[in-house]
Design a protein around this motif. Structure first.
Motif, PDB file in Angstrom:
ATOM      1  N   LEU A 123     -38.076  12.072   0.719  1.00  0.00           N
ATOM      2  CA  LEU A 123     -37.651  13.252  -0.086  1.00  0.00           C
ATOM      3  C   LEU A 123     -38.631  14.234  -0.859  1.00  0.00           C
TER       4      LEU A 123
ATOM      5  N   TRP B 128     -31.704   9.984 -12.064  1.00  0.00           N
ATOM      6  CA  TRP B 128     -31.426  10.181 -10.929  1.00  0.00           C
ATOM      7  C   TRP B 128     -31.349  10.369  -9.350  1.00  0.00           C
ATOM      8  N   THR B 129     -31.544   8.334 -10.247  1.00  0.00           N
ATOM      9  CA  THR B 129     -31.496   8.268  -8.305  1.00  0.00           C
ATOM     10  C   THR B 129     -30.116   6.643  -7.771  1.00  0.00           C
TER      11      THR B 129
ATOM     12  N   VAL C  98     -38.027   8.409  -2.806  1.00  0.00           N
ATOM     13  CA  VAL C  98     -38.031  10.085  -3.513  1.00  0.00           C
ATOM     14  C   VAL C  98     -39.407  10.056  -4.421  1.00  0.00           C
TER      15      VAL C  98
ATOM     16  N   ARG D  53     -34.761  17.665  -4.265  1.00  0.00           N
ATOM     17  CA  ARG D  53     -34.678  16.966  -5.570  1.00  0.00           C
ATOM     18  C   ARG D  53     -33.424  15.848  -5.392  1.00  0.00           C
ATOM     19  N   ALA D  54     -33.549  14.112  -6.337  1.00  0.00           N
ATOM     20  CA  ALA D  54     -32.996  13.673  -6.173  1.00  0.00           C
ATOM     21  C   ALA D  54     -31.689  13.920  -6.866  1.00  0.00           C
TER      22      ALA D  54
ATOM     23  N   ALA E 298     -39.709   4.800  -5.556  1.00  0.00           N
ATOM     24  CA  ALA E 298     -40.231   5.311  -6.067  1.00  0.00           C
ATOM     25  C   ALA E 298     -41.583   4.994  -6.926  1.00  0.00           C
TER      26      ALA E 298
ATOM     27  N   VAL F  92     -33.467   2.499  -2.955  1.00  0.00           N
ATOM     28  CA  VAL F  92     -34.219   4.216  -2.911  1.00  0.00           C
ATOM     29  C   VAL F  92     -35.954   3.704  -3.320  1.00  0.00           C
TER      30      VAL F  92
END
Length: 211
Positions: free
Chosen positions: A93, A150-151, A70, A120-121, A138, A136
Motif C-alpha cells: 500500500l 491508521w493500521t 503500509v 493510504r491506510a 510498516a 500489517v
C-alpha cells in the motif's frame, strides 16, 4: 558507488529466490535511487540495513498469512518478505503514484505475484477493501500511536501489527502505549528478530488487535 556484497545470510534467508533478491538490490541502487526511494550512499549497507533487516520479519509471521505493507515506498519490508516467504499473500500500500509505478515495474521484473495498491491506510475506501489482514507491516512510516490508529482497523481480530523501529523503540512504546490501547491494540512490546542472521538484529514493535 561502493556496494555491499551479499552476506552469507542472504542465501540462507532467500534460498531459491536469492537471484531475484540480488536483482532487487540492483534495482534499488539504480532506478530506486533516481526515484528518490533510497539514498545514493546506501549501497554500502543495502543488504544489511535494508533488505535483510526486513526479510527477518518473516520469523514473526505465520504460514499463508495475508500481509498488508503500509507506506511501502521501495517495497520495504513487503518485497523482501515476498522473496523470503512465497507462501505469504502480500499487498503493498503506497500513496505516491511515482512510487506505485516503480513498485509495479520492479515486481514485474522480479516475477513476483504481489499486489500494489495506491492509497493510504487511513482512507475509508482502503479500509473497506483491505480490512481483515492477518498482519500489517510498516517501516519508517509514522510514530507508533499514529501508526496504530491508521493500521489496527485493517487487521482482523487477533491480527498483528509489526512496526520496524530503531533504537528509540522502547521509549516510543512507553510514550504511546495508552493511545495504542485506546485504538484497540494490546500493550505494545519490543522484540528482536533475525539475531542468527544479522547483527544487530531487527527491532520490531508488536501490537495485536484485541478489540
Amino acid at each position: 558507488m561502493s556496494i555491499e556484497r551479499p552476506p552469507s545470510a542472504a542465501e540462507v534467508l532467500f534460498g531459491a529466490q536469492f537471484a531475484p533478491a540480488r536483482r532487487y538490490v540492483e534495482l534499488l541502487l539504480d532506478t530506486g535511487v533516481s526515484h528518490g526511494l533510497v539514498g545514493p550512499r546506501e549501497g554500502e549497507r543495502i543488504w544489511s540495513r535494508h533488505v535483510l533487516n526486513c526479510a527477518v520479519l518473516a520469523e514473526l509471521i505465520e504460514p499463508n498469512a495475508r500481509v498488508l505493507d503500509v507506506g511501502s515506498g521501495a517495497g520495504l519490508p513487503g518485497i523482501p518478505l515476498a522473496l523470503a516467504r512465497p507462501d505469504l499473500e502480500i499487498v503493498l500500500l503506497e500513496p505516491m503514484a511515482r512510487r506505485v509505478d516503480w513498485l509495479r515495474a520492479t515486481l514485474d521484473e522480479l516475477g513476483l505475484e504481489v499486489t500494489v495498491v495506491r492509497g493510504r491506510a487511513e482512507e475509508k475506501a482502503i479500509r473497506r477493501q483491505w480490512r481483515g489482514a492477518d498482519v500489517v507491516t510498516a517501516r519508517a512510516v509514522a510514530p507508533l500511536a499514529k501508526l496504530a490508529g491508521w493500521t489496527l482497523p485493517l487487521l482482523r481480530m487477533d491480527g498483528r501489527l509489526l512496526a520496524l523501529k530503531g533504537s528509540s523503540a522502547a521509549d516510543e512504546v512507553i510514550r504511546d502505549r495508552v493511545e495504542v490501547r485506546g485504538f484497540g491494540g494490546s500493550v505494545p512490546r519490543v522484540v528482536q528478530c533475525g539475531g542468527t542472521h544479522i547483527d544487530p538484529p531487527a527491532t520490531v514493535v508488536v501490537v495485536d488487535r484485541v478489540r
